[in-house]
Design a protein around this motif. Sequence first.
Motif, PDB file in Angstrom:
ATOM      1  N   GLU A 159       0.912  -1.199  -0.071  1.00  0.00           N
ATOM      2  CA  GLU A 159       0.168   0.062   0.024  1.00  0.00           C
ATOM      3  C   GLU A 159       0.924   1.283  -0.141  1.00  0.00           C
ATOM      4  OE1 GLU A 159      -3.190  -0.310   2.926  1.00  0.00           O
ATOM      5  OE2 GLU A 159      -3.443  -2.246   2.359  1.00  0.00           O
ATOM      6  N   MET A 160       0.226   2.433  -0.337  1.00  0.00           N
ATOM      7  CA  MET A 160       1.055   3.707  -0.521  1.00  0.00           C
ATOM      8  C   MET A 160       1.479   4.116   0.709  1.00  0.00           C
ATOM      9  SD  MET A 160      -0.478   7.339  -1.878  1.00  0.00           S
ATOM     10  CE  MET A 160      -1.156   6.447  -3.435  1.00  0.00           C
ATOM     11  N   PRO A 161       0.671   3.977   1.988  1.00  0.00           N
ATOM     12  CA  PRO A 161       1.542   4.712   3.074  1.00  0.00           C
ATOM     13  C   PRO A 161       2.346   3.691   3.508  1.00  0.00           C
ATOM     14  CG  PRO A 161      -1.001   4.859   3.547  1.00  0.00           C
ATOM     15  CD  PRO A 161      -0.550   3.782   2.117  1.00  0.00           C
ATOM     16  N   PRO A 162       3.652   4.220   4.252  1.00  0.00           N
ATOM     17  CA  PRO A 162       4.678   3.336   4.661  1.00  0.00           C
ATOM     18  C   PRO A 162       4.464   2.558   5.891  1.00  0.00           C
ATOM     19  CG  PRO A 162       5.439   5.683   4.253  1.00  0.00           C
ATOM     20  CD  PRO A 162       3.968   5.515   4.146  1.00  0.00           C
ATOM     21  N   ALA A 163       4.457   1.278   5.678  1.00  0.00           N
ATOM     22  CA  ALA A 163       4.113   0.183   6.694  1.00  0.00           C
ATOM     23  C   ALA A 163       4.603   0.614   8.205  1.00  0.00           C
ATOM     24  CB  ALA A 163       4.476  -1.014   6.056  1.00  0.00           C
ATOM     25  N   ARG A 164       6.069   0.988   8.278  1.00  0.00           N
ATOM     26  CA  ARG A 164       6.484   1.243   9.459  1.00  0.00           C
ATOM     27  C   ARG A 164       6.531   2.605   9.852  1.00  0.00           C
ATOM     28  NH1 ARG A 164      10.947  -2.865  11.344  1.00  0.00           N
ATOM     29  NH2 ARG A 164       9.779  -2.428  13.042  1.00  0.00           N
ATOM     30  N   LYS A 165       5.687   3.509   9.112  1.00  0.00           N
ATOM     31  CA  LYS A 165       5.389   4.893   9.651  1.00  0.00           C
ATOM     32  C   LYS A 165       6.530   5.671   9.827  1.00  0.00           C
ATOM     33  CE  LYS A 165       0.863   3.987  11.794  1.00  0.00           C
ATOM     34  NZ  LYS A 165      -0.038   4.357  10.785  1.00  0.00           N
ATOM     35  N   LEU A 166       7.508   5.465   8.935  1.00  0.00           N
ATOM     36  CA  LEU A 166       8.936   5.803   9.167  1.00  0.00           C
ATOM     37  C   LEU A 166       9.640   6.738   7.938  1.00  0.00           C
ATOM     38  CD1 LEU A 166      11.912   5.741  10.222  1.00  0.00           C
ATOM     39  CD2 LEU A 166      12.408   3.417   8.901  1.00  0.00           C
ATOM     40  N   ALA A 167      10.130   7.744   8.040  1.00  0.00           N
ATOM     41  CA  ALA A 167      10.794   8.794   6.835  1.00  0.00           C
ATOM     42  C   ALA A 167      12.337   8.865   7.510  1.00  0.00           C
ATOM     43  CB  ALA A 167       9.878   9.849   6.468  1.00  0.00           C
TER      44      ALA A 167
END
Lengths: 176, 176
Positions: free
Chosen positions: B25-33
């Motif tokens: 999916e588009m949103p990063p799975a680990r909520k990391l940047a």
Amino acid sequence: MDNLYNDILSANNEYSSKFDKSDLEMPPARKLAILTCMDARLDPMRFAGLSLGDAHIVRNAGGRASDDAIRSLVISHRLLGTNEWFIIHHSDCGMETFKNEEMHNILAESSTSESIEGKFINWLTIEDQKSSVIDDVTRIRNHILVPDEISIYGFIFDVKTGELNEVKEASEIGLS
Amino acid sequence: MDNLYNDILSANNEYSSKFDKSDLEMPPARKLAILTCMDARLDPMRFAGLSLGDAHIVRNAGGRASDDAIRSLVISHRLLGTNEWFIIHHSDCGMETFKNEEMHNILAESSTSESIEGKFINWLTIEDQKSSVIDDVTRIRNHILVPDEISIYGFIFDVKTGELNEVKEASEIGLS
């Protein structure tokens, strides 16, 4: 310190314990620079078959030819010798899902000051992938600090298939 | 079409023929940047132990907290939900090897117009890695569009050992 932080440090311990690339030089071995999107589904080194040390990789929201991307590419060429640049946007990009105005509305929900600050930012959203690639190749190609001898190619990466598809019109503009 | 172009397309054929990540999916799975340098010796997904789909990766010359990097990080959080950001500079960075004035001299060797254009660009060079990490974490931490609940960490990647070393002062500033 949450799990993510600990997981990253632990994975890095593992990575550095096996690290055998201490002899790589600063200039990219293949004289290549890639400008692409920050999207989590893109792994430019793998989808382009590159090894550590081969290429500069510049990434931002959309893979756009922002002033900062151009700063990076000019440094890449003038100081570190890259002379082929791949500009790669991708299917299902987050930058196609909103416009500047929608970002302003999102920020307005937080606070008035955020809303005002957000209005001074061009978020560089994308309406159509092919057009955005052509725009970006064109902007870079015509930038006064980008010499004619640099080859510039435009591509769209397909997140469903892993394929790089060339935007031919971009190549006609981009090739020197 | 030279060898590099053909090599990349051929490597991509191989990559896409084995591609099995079409369901990400588009949103990063680990909520990391991660914000880091374009340097060819850095492979952030590998040195941080990430999988395809886990993290947004923003890269520019130096891994600097430029306006464009902040544009990307704000989109990353507001639209796609990342809430932990790693700012990673590295040893032996090209940005330590010159100052704005030297870039102006390099461009002046090409033409007067290039020289003049170059003077309007802040090249965001680095004098000291630790200070640049602290500056960048501080800038991002205090940016009006960056909410307090985002955790921000500062690191230096060692290109000789593959190790991530935390800049502690940056963490003291960065941690919410």
